[in-house]
Design a protein around this motif. Structure first.
Motif, PDB file in Angstrom:
ATOM      1  N   SER A 171     -43.563   9.657 -38.330  1.00  0.00           N
ATOM      2  CA  SER A 171     -43.806   8.793 -39.485  1.00  0.00           C
ATOM      3  C   SER A 171     -43.640   7.334 -39.071  1.00  0.00           C
ATOM      4  N   TRP A 172     -44.169   6.454 -39.888  1.00  0.00           N
ATOM      5  CA  TRP A 172     -44.091   5.032 -39.605  1.00  0.00           C
ATOM      6  C   TRP A 172     -42.660   4.537 -39.697  1.00  0.00           C
ATOM      7  N   VAL A 173     -42.376   3.489 -38.910  1.00  0.00           N
ATOM      8  CA  VAL A 173     -41.092   2.795 -38.978  1.00  0.00           C
ATOM      9  C   VAL A 173     -41.420   1.328 -39.247  1.00  0.00           C
ATOM     10  N   LYS A 174     -40.996   0.831 -40.389  1.00  0.00           N
ATOM     11  CA  LYS A 174     -41.268  -0.566 -40.730  1.00  0.00           C
ATOM     12  C   LYS A 174     -40.177  -1.447 -40.144  1.00  0.00           C
ATOM     13  N   LEU A 175     -40.618  -2.597 -39.608  1.00  0.00           N
ATOM     14  CA  LEU A 175     -39.719  -3.500 -38.902  1.00  0.00           C
ATOM     15  C   LEU A 175     -39.815  -4.906 -39.467  1.00  0.00           C
ATOM     16  N   THR A 176     -38.754  -5.675 -39.252  1.00  0.00           N
ATOM     17  CA  THR A 176     -38.715  -7.082 -39.635  1.00  0.00           C
ATOM     18  C   THR A 176     -38.447  -7.916 -38.394  1.00  0.00           C
ATOM     19  N   LEU A 177     -39.290  -8.900 -38.118  1.00  0.00           N
ATOM     20  CA  LEU A 177     -39.094  -9.791 -36.980  1.00  0.00           C
ATOM     21  C   LEU A 177     -37.878 -10.668 -37.228  1.00  0.00           C
ATOM     22  N   VAL A 178     -36.939 -10.686 -36.275  1.00  0.00           N
ATOM     23  CA  VAL A 178     -35.736 -11.511 -36.430  1.00  0.00           C
ATOM     24  C   VAL A 178     -35.624 -12.583 -35.355  1.00  0.00           C
ATOM     25  N   GLU A 179     -36.401 -12.459 -34.270  1.00  0.00           N
ATOM     26  CA  GLU A 179     -36.385 -13.497 -33.235  1.00  0.00           C
ATOM     27  C   GLU A 179     -37.645 -13.388 -32.403  1.00  0.00           C
ATOM     28  N   ASN A 180     -38.146 -14.558 -32.000  1.00  0.00           N
ATOM     29  CA  ASN A 180     -39.284 -14.654 -31.100  1.00  0.00           C
ATOM     30  C   ASN A 180     -38.989 -15.815 -30.164  1.00  0.00           C
ATOM     31  N   ARG A 181     -38.973 -15.552 -28.856  1.00  0.00           N
ATOM     32  CA  ARG A 181     -38.580 -16.583 -27.894  1.00  0.00           C
ATOM     33  C   ARG A 181     -39.412 -16.437 -26.632  1.00  0.00           C
ATOM     34  N   THR A 182     -39.840 -17.563 -26.062  1.00  0.00           N
ATOM     35  CA  THR A 182     -40.617 -17.540 -24.829  1.00  0.00           C
ATOM     36  C   THR A 182     -39.770 -18.085 -23.690  1.00  0.00           C
ATOM     37  N   PHE A 183     -39.765 -17.347 -22.581  1.00  0.00           N
ATOM     38  CA  PHE A 183     -39.084 -17.768 -21.360  1.00  0.00           C
ATOM     39  C   PHE A 183     -40.136 -18.281 -20.383  1.00  0.00           C
ATOM     40  N   SER A 184     -39.684 -18.924 -19.314  1.00  0.00           N
ATOM     41  CA  SER A 184     -40.633 -19.412 -18.314  1.00  0.00           C
ATOM     42  C   SER A 184     -41.380 -18.238 -17.698  1.00  0.00           C
ATOM     43  N   GLY A 185     -42.552 -18.514 -17.200  1.00  0.00           N
ATOM     44  CA  GLY A 185     -43.368 -17.465 -16.603  1.00  0.00           C
ATOM     45  C   GLY A 185     -44.123 -16.640 -17.621  1.00  0.00           C
ATOM     46  N   GLY A 186     -44.062 -17.036 -18.899  1.00  0.00           N
ATOM     47  CA  GLY A 186     -44.804 -16.329 -19.924  1.00  0.00           C
ATOM     48  C   GLY A 186     -44.144 -15.060 -20.437  1.00  0.00           C
ATOM     49  N   VAL A 187     -42.876 -14.846 -20.122  1.00  0.00           N
ATOM     50  CA  VAL A 187     -42.138 -13.691 -20.640  1.00  0.00           C
ATOM     51  C   VAL A 187     -41.733 -13.993 -22.080  1.00  0.00           C
ATOM     52  N   VAL A 188     -41.956 -13.026 -22.971  1.00  0.00           N
ATOM     53  CA  VAL A 188     -41.693 -13.243 -24.397  1.00  0.00           C
ATOM     54  C   VAL A 188     -40.713 -12.190 -24.914  1.00  0.00           C
ATOM     55  N   LEU A 189     -39.674 -12.657 -25.579  1.00  0.00           N
ATOM     56  CA  LEU A 189     -38.721 -11.779 -26.254  1.00  0.00           C
ATOM     57  C   LEU A 189     -39.110 -11.698 -27.721  1.00  0.00           C
ATOM     58  N   THR A 190     -39.238 -10.487 -28.235  1.00  0.00           N
ATOM     59  CA  THR A 190     -39.377 -10.273 -29.676  1.00  0.00           C
ATOM     60  C   THR A 190     -38.311  -9.263 -30.080  1.00  0.00           C
ATOM     61  N   ARG A 191     -37.579  -9.615 -31.125  1.00  0.00           N
ATOM     62  CA  ARG A 191     -36.550  -8.720 -31.659  1.00  0.00           C
ATOM     63  C   ARG A 191     -36.922  -8.344 -33.080  1.00  0.00           C
ATOM     64  N   TYR A 192     -36.879  -7.046 -33.355  1.00  0.00           N
ATOM     65  CA  TYR A 192     -37.203  -6.522 -34.677  1.00  0.00           C
ATOM     66  C   TYR A 192     -36.070  -5.644 -35.164  1.00  0.00           C
ATOM     67  N   GLU A 193     -35.743  -5.772 -36.429  1.00  0.00           N
ATOM     68  CA  GLU A 193     -34.775  -4.863 -37.047  1.00  0.00           C
ATOM     69  C   GLU A 193     -35.528  -3.823 -37.864  1.00  0.00           C
ATOM     70  N   THR A 194     -34.994  -2.616 -37.857  1.00  0.00           N
ATOM     71  CA  THR A 194     -35.576  -1.534 -38.636  1.00  0.00           C
ATOM     72  C   THR A 194     -35.263  -1.757 -40.105  1.00  0.00           C
ATOM     73  N   ARG A 195     -36.280  -1.644 -40.961  1.00  0.00           N
ATOM     74  CA  ARG A 195     -36.061  -1.740 -42.394  1.00  0.00           C
ATOM     75  C   ARG A 195     -35.606  -0.384 -42.902  1.00  0.00           C
ATOM     76  N   ARG A 196     -34.457  -0.349 -43.572  1.00  0.00           N
ATOM     77  CA  ARG A 196     -33.906   0.910 -44.075  1.00  0.00           C
ATOM     78  C   ARG A 196     -34.090   0.998 -45.572  1.00  0.00           C
TER      79      ARG A 196
END
Length: 196
Positions: A171-196
């Motif tokens: 089944s689907w898991v709905k998420l909420t974006l809580v952080e988006n950050r770019t590091f050098s070299g084009g590496v990207v951090l995305t953090r999502y929390e599960t919506r309960r």
């Protein structure tokens, strides 16, 4: 109740390891965070280890990390950041889930029984945050609805196959974006929390 986060390096096409369990795309050759990439990213991983009260490891990632990091701070030429990470990793309590290895060391204990039951038990305890590392182990926790947060560190590389970060779900898991950050070299951090 403890918070459980699935955090790993991943390729742009969604794999934590290329075919043959190859981790060379991350620069770490299976030795943990990419120390050849940005110092900022390496420090982010090190700080994450320092803030983790308990890490849950699958066998493959344990076998990739445990030969290197327990003594990396004693290796000639180790940088201050590598020394700090090695000490933090060694000191962090760890649980390794495997039915094929006989023993673990470096502040770790081995669980050979049902992983989902043990993860649920650990989540129900009082204590600080837990990280789950290893796609197969995390996949079982995902299917059981135990993951509270996803920390996805996406590297700008396509490998075309291998071990996927996400597992098939019923089944689907709905998420909420809580952080988006770019590091050098084009590496990207995305953090999502599960919506309960």
């Amino acid at each position: 109740m403890r918070k459980l986060t699935f955090a790993m390096n991943v390729t742009l096409d969604g794999y934590v390891a290329a075919p043959g369990d190859d981790l060379g795309w991350s620069g770490g050759e299976g030795e943990g965070p990419d120390s050849s990439a940005s110092d900022e990213l390496f420090q982010w991983w090190s700080d994450r280890v320092a803030a983790t009260s308990l890490a849950l490891y699958g066998r493959k990632l344990w076998e990739a990390m445990s030969p290197h990091w327990p003594t990396a701070d004693q290796q000639p030429g180790a940088t201050p950041a590598e020394i700090e990470f090695a000490r933090r990793w060694r000191d962090m309590p760890k649980v390794v889930f495997s039915s094929t290895i006989d023993e673990v060391a470096w502040n770790a204990r081995l669980v050979t029984g049902d992983a989902v039951t043990e993860i649920a038990r650990l989540k129900a305890e009082d204590g600080g945050p837990m990280d789950i590392v290893g796609a197969t182990l995390a996949g079982a926790a995902m299917r059981a609805g135990l993951i509270d947060e996803y920390a996805i560190v996406t590297h700008p590389v396509l490998v075309g196959g291998g071990t996927p970060f996400f597992t098939a779900l019923d089944s689907w898991v709905k998420l909420t974006l809580v952080e988006n950050r770019t590091f050098s070299g084009g590496v990207v951090l995305t953090r999502y929390e599960t919506r309960r």
